[in-house]
Design a protein around this motif. Sequence first.
Motif, PDB file in Angstrom:
ATOM      1  N   LEU A  47       0.839  -1.187   0.000  1.00  0.00           N
ATOM      2  CA  LEU A  47       0.000   0.000   0.000  1.00  0.00           C
ATOM      3  C   LEU A  47       0.879   1.244   0.000  1.00  0.00           C
ATOM      4  O   LEU A  47       1.886   1.311   0.729  1.00  0.00           O
ATOM      5  N   VAL A  48       0.494   2.221  -0.797  1.00  0.00           N
ATOM      6  CA  VAL A  48       1.240   3.474  -0.870  1.00  0.00           C
ATOM      7  C   VAL A  48       0.484   4.597  -0.168  1.00  0.00           C
ATOM      8  O   VAL A  48       1.030   5.309   0.665  1.00  0.00           O
ATOM      9  N   ALA A  49      -0.775   4.762  -0.538  1.00  0.00           N
ATOM     10  CA  ALA A  49      -1.559   5.851   0.027  1.00  0.00           C
ATOM     11  C   ALA A  49      -3.036   5.536  -0.161  1.00  0.00           C
ATOM     12  O   ALA A  49      -3.410   4.792  -1.065  1.00  0.00           O
ATOM     13  N   MET A  50      -3.851   6.140   0.708  1.00  0.00           N
ATOM     14  CA  MET A  50      -5.288   5.932   0.618  1.00  0.00           C
ATOM     15  C   MET A  50      -6.006   7.219   0.971  1.00  0.00           C
ATOM     16  O   MET A  50      -5.465   8.072   1.699  1.00  0.00           O
ATOM     17  N   ILE A  51      -7.224   7.359   0.429  1.00  0.00           N
ATOM     18  CA  ILE A  51      -7.997   8.567   0.678  1.00  0.00           C
ATOM     19  C   ILE A  51      -9.474   8.194   0.770  1.00  0.00           C
ATOM     20  O   ILE A  51      -9.988   7.429  -0.047  1.00  0.00           O
ATOM     21  N   THR A  52     -10.136   8.734   1.782  1.00  0.00           N
ATOM     22  CA  THR A  52     -11.543   8.429   1.985  1.00  0.00           C
ATOM     23  C   THR A  52     -12.418   9.326   1.110  1.00  0.00           C
ATOM     24  O   THR A  52     -11.933  10.250   0.453  1.00  0.00           O
ATOM     25  N   SER A  53     -13.700   9.056   1.142  1.00  0.00           N
ATOM     26  CA  SER A  53     -14.628   9.827   0.314  1.00  0.00           C
ATOM     27  C   SER A  53     -14.718  11.284   0.764  1.00  0.00           C
ATOM     28  O   SER A  53     -15.093  12.147  -0.022  1.00  0.00           O
ATOM     29  N   ASP A  54     -14.364  11.564   2.015  1.00  0.00           N
ATOM     30  CA  ASP A  54     -14.357  12.952   2.491  1.00  0.00           C
ATOM     31  C   ASP A  54     -12.942  13.515   2.527  1.00  0.00           C
ATOM     32  O   ASP A  54     -12.660  14.466   3.276  1.00  0.00           O
ATOM     33  N   ASN A  55     -12.052  12.926   1.695  1.00  0.00           N
ATOM     34  CA  ASN A  55     -10.715  13.459   1.457  1.00  0.00           C
ATOM     35  C   ASN A  55      -9.757  13.383   2.644  1.00  0.00           C
ATOM     36  O   ASN A  55      -8.818  14.180   2.725  1.00  0.00           O
ATOM     37  N   SER A  56      -9.967  12.429   3.497  1.00  0.00           N
ATOM     38  CA  SER A  56      -8.989  12.164   4.546  1.00  0.00           C
ATOM     39  C   SER A  56      -7.938  11.209   3.990  1.00  0.00           C
ATOM     40  O   SER A  56      -8.259  10.093   3.577  1.00  0.00           O
ATOM     41  N   ALA A  57      -6.684  11.657   3.980  1.00  0.00           N
ATOM     42  CA  ALA A  57      -5.612  10.887   3.347  1.00  0.00           C
ATOM     43  C   ALA A  57      -4.683  10.271   4.383  1.00  0.00           C
ATOM     44  O   ALA A  57      -4.475  10.823   5.468  1.00  0.00           O
ATOM     45  N   ASP A  58      -4.113   9.141   4.011  1.00  0.00           N
ATOM     46  CA  ASP A  58      -3.145   8.475   4.866  1.00  0.00           C
ATOM     47  C   ASP A  58      -2.072   7.870   3.967  1.00  0.00           C
ATOM     48  O   ASP A  58      -2.361   7.458   2.844  1.00  0.00           O
ATOM     49  N   TYR A  59      -0.871   7.797   4.491  1.00  0.00           N
ATOM     50  CA  TYR A  59       0.256   7.367   3.688  1.00  0.00           C
ATOM     51  C   TYR A  59       1.040   6.262   4.383  1.00  0.00           C
ATOM     52  O   TYR A  59       1.099   6.195   5.613  1.00  0.00           O
ATOM     53  N   ALA A  60       1.652   5.420   3.567  1.00  0.00           N
ATOM     54  CA  ALA A  60       2.440   4.318   4.096  1.00  0.00           C
ATOM     55  C   ALA A  60       3.877   4.772   4.268  1.00  0.00           C
ATOM     56  O   ALA A  60       4.741   4.473   3.456  1.00  0.00           O
ATOM     57  N   ASP A  61       4.120   5.513   5.304  1.00  0.00           N
ATOM     58  CA  ASP A  61       5.492   5.846   5.647  1.00  0.00           C
ATOM     59  C   ASP A  61       6.217   4.579   6.067  1.00  0.00           C
ATOM     60  O   ASP A  61       5.601   3.692   6.666  1.00  0.00           O
ATOM     61  N   PRO A  62       7.508   4.382   5.793  1.00  0.00           N
ATOM     62  CA  PRO A  62       8.380   5.406   5.227  1.00  0.00           C
ATOM     63  C   PRO A  62       8.462   5.399   3.705  1.00  0.00           C
ATOM     64  O   PRO A  62       9.263   6.100   3.125  1.00  0.00           O
ATOM     65  N   ILE A  63       7.593   4.617   3.042  1.00  0.00           N
ATOM     66  CA  ILE A  63       7.634   4.571   1.588  1.00  0.00           C
ATOM     67  C   ILE A  63       7.517   5.979   1.001  1.00  0.00           C
ATOM     68  O   ILE A  63       8.248   6.364   0.109  1.00  0.00           O
ATOM     69  N   VAL A  64       6.578   6.730   1.505  1.00  0.00           N
ATOM     70  CA  VAL A  64       6.247   8.023   0.941  1.00  0.00           C
ATOM     71  C   VAL A  64       7.216   9.107   1.370  1.00  0.00           C
ATOM     72  O   VAL A  64       7.676   9.908   0.570  1.00  0.00           O
ATOM     73  N   LYS A  65       7.507   9.170   2.651  1.00  0.00           N
ATOM     74  CA  LYS A  65       8.472  10.127   3.214  1.00  0.00           C
ATOM     75  C   LYS A  65       8.182  11.543   2.768  1.00  0.00           C
ATOM     76  O   LYS A  65       9.090  12.304   2.463  1.00  0.00           O
ATOM     77  N   GLY A  66       6.902  11.902   2.674  1.00  0.00           N
ATOM     78  CA  GLY A  66       6.543  13.260   2.305  1.00  0.00           C
ATOM     79  C   GLY A  66       6.691  13.565   0.836  1.00  0.00           C
ATOM     80  O   GLY A  66       6.522  14.708   0.423  1.00  0.00           O
ATOM     81  N   ARG A  67       6.985  12.567   0.010  1.00  0.00           N
ATOM     82  CA  ARG A  67       7.204  12.819  -1.413  1.00  0.00           C
ATOM     83  C   ARG A  67       5.941  12.659  -2.250  1.00  0.00           C
ATOM     84  O   ARG A  67       5.865  13.185  -3.366  1.00  0.00           O
TER      85      ARG A  67
END
Length: 122
Positions: A47-67
Amino acid sequence: QVQLVESGGGLLQAGDSLRLSCVVSGSIFKINTMVWFRQAPGKQRELVAMITSDNSADYADPIVKGRFTISRDNAKNAVYLEMTSLIPEDTAVYYCSADIQTSPSLSSRDYWGQGTQVTVSS
């Protein structure tokens, strides 16, 4: 029938930026959470990232690392993944998935796209 179609992959250099898109079409009542996964050669899908229908986002750190930044356009039934400062380790097939309800009388389930290749050279 529901289809998810990813686009935007390609061959890039380290440090480049890229925007992936995934558009959902077909018989759609509601799209819930939308997710980007990736699978590198010889590795499990992650998993890299996910976003809900109301635009709440979550990221799979440290893969993403803010990038990476995930976003969606509910009017277009689309989800996007903005990727910056790409590194060779980002090389993978990127897949989008969405939890979709096709009818008010049916439960939602996951649907998947066919993937788009991102290759980053050093």
